[in-house]
Design an enzyme around this catalytic site. Structure first.
Site, PDB file in Angstrom:
ATOM      1  N   GLY A   1       0.829  -1.202   0.000  1.00 45.61           N
ATOM      2  CA  GLY A   1       0.000   0.000   0.000  1.00 45.61           C
ATOM      3  C   GLY A   1       0.863   1.251   0.000  1.00 45.61           C
ATOM      4  O   GLY A   1       1.936   1.281  -0.596  1.00 45.61           O
ATOM      5  N   GLU A   2       0.359   2.304   0.639  1.00 44.19           N
ATOM      6  CA  GLU A   2       1.082   3.570   0.810  1.00 44.19           C
ATOM      7  C   GLU A   2       1.214   4.383  -0.469  1.00 44.19           C
ATOM      8  O   GLU A   2       1.630   5.532  -0.442  1.00 44.19           O
ATOM      9  CB  GLU A   2       2.495   3.333   1.376  1.00 44.19           C
ATOM     10  CG  GLU A   2       2.535   2.569   2.684  1.00 44.19           C
ATOM     11  CD  GLU A   2       3.968   2.298   3.166  1.00 44.19           C
ATOM     12  OE1 GLU A   2       4.922   2.808   2.533  1.00 44.19           O
ATOM     13  OE2 GLU A   2       4.123   1.566   4.160  1.00 44.19           O
TER      14      GLU A   2
END
Length: 336
Positions: A303-304
């Site tokens: 993610g991120e």
């Protein structure tokens, strides 16, 4: 609005570069896509920016993630300190990184680079009540729009969205389940590491939550099953489309947010470049839904916004060849 003339001219320009027809493969498709988004034969990627929205989730109290909620604020601090994957890749590739507190259950230091935009101290526990009120959801949508509008006004035309929120694959799975009509089991994967009996438990909790509510509109569905960072990202997608920006989609949660945005405006996906295929269960089905060919498939699921940051140089190469590579005529090279 893209015209057929521009499409034909773009394809002609691509086909007449000094190379065999189609020899740059997916780079040619990417160049065509960006040219169409910008309605230009000489598109530019200006001031690429990554907005990471962070928020907590009341559902995390049900142990649907192996990590405690404190990891949300700790990782947000790690982002701005430069130590996270997204920090490293943005720094490497010249991407401006902004971390936004959409609803973290923590008071960040006033001198922190984290941008304050806390709607609430996290969403509510969906097992007991809807995640957000419609008012909170609307505020998050509006905030996401405002952040993107500010970037566009500052000269950015290429934007990506990331997220941080312990437990946020669960609301994403619920939204995917609701909007695509797929079984919970198909939409729900390991997340941050739920496997075996833990994964079965997570799926059972989400099935119970889905059966508990019957929202009718996209806004009600997002408020019931979403999260503050997801809602803010949905607003960001909607505004980026209106600003005519090149939108870079990340993994599972980012793509579910896009799916949700498309319930409000189906044309949003026309501006999106899909950057990678996440290893999270369900993402491949989302990409199939959008008939998307992602730039990368590296088995990532952190993610991120990391997929966006890693893929950007490939997109930049596509634009570079379109703008700088000689044509057969320019180079005096015979074209058959």
């Amino acid at each position: 609005m893209i015209t057929q003339n521009i499409q034909q001219a773009l394809q002609h320009k691509i086909d007449n570069k000094t190379k065999p027809h189609g020899a740059l493969g997916e780079l040619e498709a990417l160049a065509f896509k960006v040219g169409c988004i910008q309605n230009s034969l000489s598109p530019q990627l200006r001031q690429p920016t990554m907005l990471v929205f962070a928020a907590d989730h009341g559902l995390a109290d049900e142990k649907i993630s192996p990590y405690p909620k404190d990891v949300t604020w700790q990782m947000a601090m790690n982002f701005v300190a430069g130590g996270a994957a997204i920090s490293v890749f943005c720094r490497q590739n010249g991407i401006a990184l902004k971390v936004i507190d959409a609803g973290v259950d923590y008071d960040f230091p006033t001198d922190s680079p984290i941008v304050p935009s806390k709607i609430a101290r996290g969403s509510r526990n969906m097992r007991k009540e809807p995640a957000m009120t419609t008012d909170e959801c609307e505020k998050a949508l509006a905030a996401g729009r405002a952040f993107v509008r500010a970037e566009a006004e500052a000269g950015c035309n290429t934007i990506g969205f990331g997220e941080m929120g312990i437990g946020n694959t669960s609301p994403s799975s619920l939204l995917m389940h609701r909007f695509l009509g797929l079984p919970i089991e198909t939409c729900t994967g390991a997340g941050a590491g739920m496997r075996g009996e833990q994964l079965s438990y997570k799926q059972q909790v989400l099935k119970e939550i889905s059966e508990k509510y019957d929202p009718q509109t996209p806004l009600e569905t997002l408020a019931t099953f979403g999260g503050l960072e997801i809602a803010m990202m949905v607003g960001a997608y909607l505004e980026a489309r209106e600003q005519g920006m090149v939108i870079l989609a990340d993994g599972f949660i980012s793509t579910v947010s896009l799916l949700t945005a498309c319930q409000f405006n189906p044309k949003v996906s026309e501006n999106v470049v899909f950057c990678h295929q996440s290893d999270e269960q369900g993402h491949s089905l989302l990409l199939q839904h959008f008939a998307a060919r992602p730039i990368l498939q590296l088995g990532m699921r952190v993610g991120e916004g990391t997929g966006v940051a890693v893929a950007l140089p490939v997109l930049q190469s596509a634009v570079k060849f379109l703008n700088e590579m000689a044509s057969f005529e320019d180079a005096g090279v015979s074209n058959k």
